[in-house]
Design a protein around this motif. Structure first.
Motif, short mmCIF file in Angstrom:
data_model
loop_
_atom_site.label_atom_id
_atom_site.label_comp_id
_atom_site.label_asym_id
_atom_site.label_seq_id
_atom_site.Cartn_x
_atom_site.Cartn_y
_atom_site.Cartn_z
N THR A 44 77.90 3.92 12.25
CA THR A 44 78.41 2.97 13.21
C THR A 44 77.60 2.55 14.16
O THR A 44 76.68 3.22 14.96
N GLU B 152 79.92 -2.03 16.89
CA GLU B 152 81.36 -1.45 16.33
C GLU B 152 82.10 -0.51 17.22
O GLU B 152 83.23 -0.85 17.47
N GLU C 46 85.73 -1.03 18.96
CA GLU C 46 86.86 -0.19 18.78
C GLU C 46 87.37 0.38 20.23
O GLU C 46 88.75 0.46 20.40
#
Length: 223
Positions: A4, A8, A12
């Motif tokens: 990740t 990213e 989120e």
């Protein structure tokens, strides 16, 4: 989630934001909008990621910094790193988590505690008092409790809010944990009257030290 990226993760975090959460937090001086239970669940999925933690911290975003604290390796930070971070923390929640979840687990904890107690910045000094309270409760050997009470007696009344709260926490815990100092602690609390009129919800304990100590000690005796 070992691959990740920072982008990213930040994406989120944005998806987890909730306006109502932000509104509640702003009342306490915080600015993040992510529910902390959801943030902890996210951190659990990520696992320990020291490099990513550093990248998240450098964004200066409060939610990202809270996540960074949860996924970092506390013992990986140098003393200077932690000193810089506590000055950068910005909001009460980030600062409190940094002290409780990272600094307390660091081999530099004691040297930072001593240095921060004497720091002219009241926010940094409050971190020193937080660490001192932890020692009062868990490892009081070598602490000059009478000396600490003297400092609190002389300085707490006029201290800025965050520092005053941290000193009051230390005062109360000295009285609770160390019966030989209890009478003096209660006397200091009664004379300074710090947080005497603080609004306390039903079934919660007042932070006013004489009331706080009396209630906690009474509960312990009933056990």
């Amino acid at each position: 989630m070992t691959g990740t990226s920072l982008a990213e993760v930040m994406g989120e975090l944005r998806e987890l934001e909730d306006p109502q959460t932000r509104a509640v937090n702003e009342k306490h001086g915080d600015d993040h909008a992510v529910n902390l239970s959801k943030l902890r669940a996210f951190a659990k999925r990520l696992g320990t990621r020291q490099e990513l933690a550093g990248e998240l911290w450098d964004t200066a975003d409060s939610a990202a910094r809270l996540l960074a604290i949860l996924i970092c390796r506390p013992r990986s930070f140098e003393r200077g790193d932690l000193d810089t971070m506590v000055r950068q923390a910005g909001t009460p929640k980030v600062r409190d988590w940094l002290v409780n979840y990272v600094v307390k687990k660091s081999p530099h904890c004691e040297t930072l505690r001593v240095a921060w107690l004497a720091d002219p910045d009241p926010v940094v000094a409050s971190a020193g008092w937080m660490l001192t309270t932890a020692r009062v409760v868990k490892r009081p050997e070598g602490l000059d409790l009478a000396g600490l009470l003297g400092v609190i007696e002389a300085e707490m009344k006029r201290a800025p809010e965050r520092l005053q709260w941290a000193m009051n926490e230390c005062l109360g815990n000295i009285g609770i944990e160390h019966a030989e100092h209890r009478d003096r602690v209660i006397d200091i609390g009664e004379r300074l009257e710090v947080l005497k009129d603080y609004p306390t919800p039903p079934k919660c304990t007042s932070p006013f030290v004489p009331i706080w100590i009396t209630e906690v000690v009474s509960r312990e005796k009933r056990k």
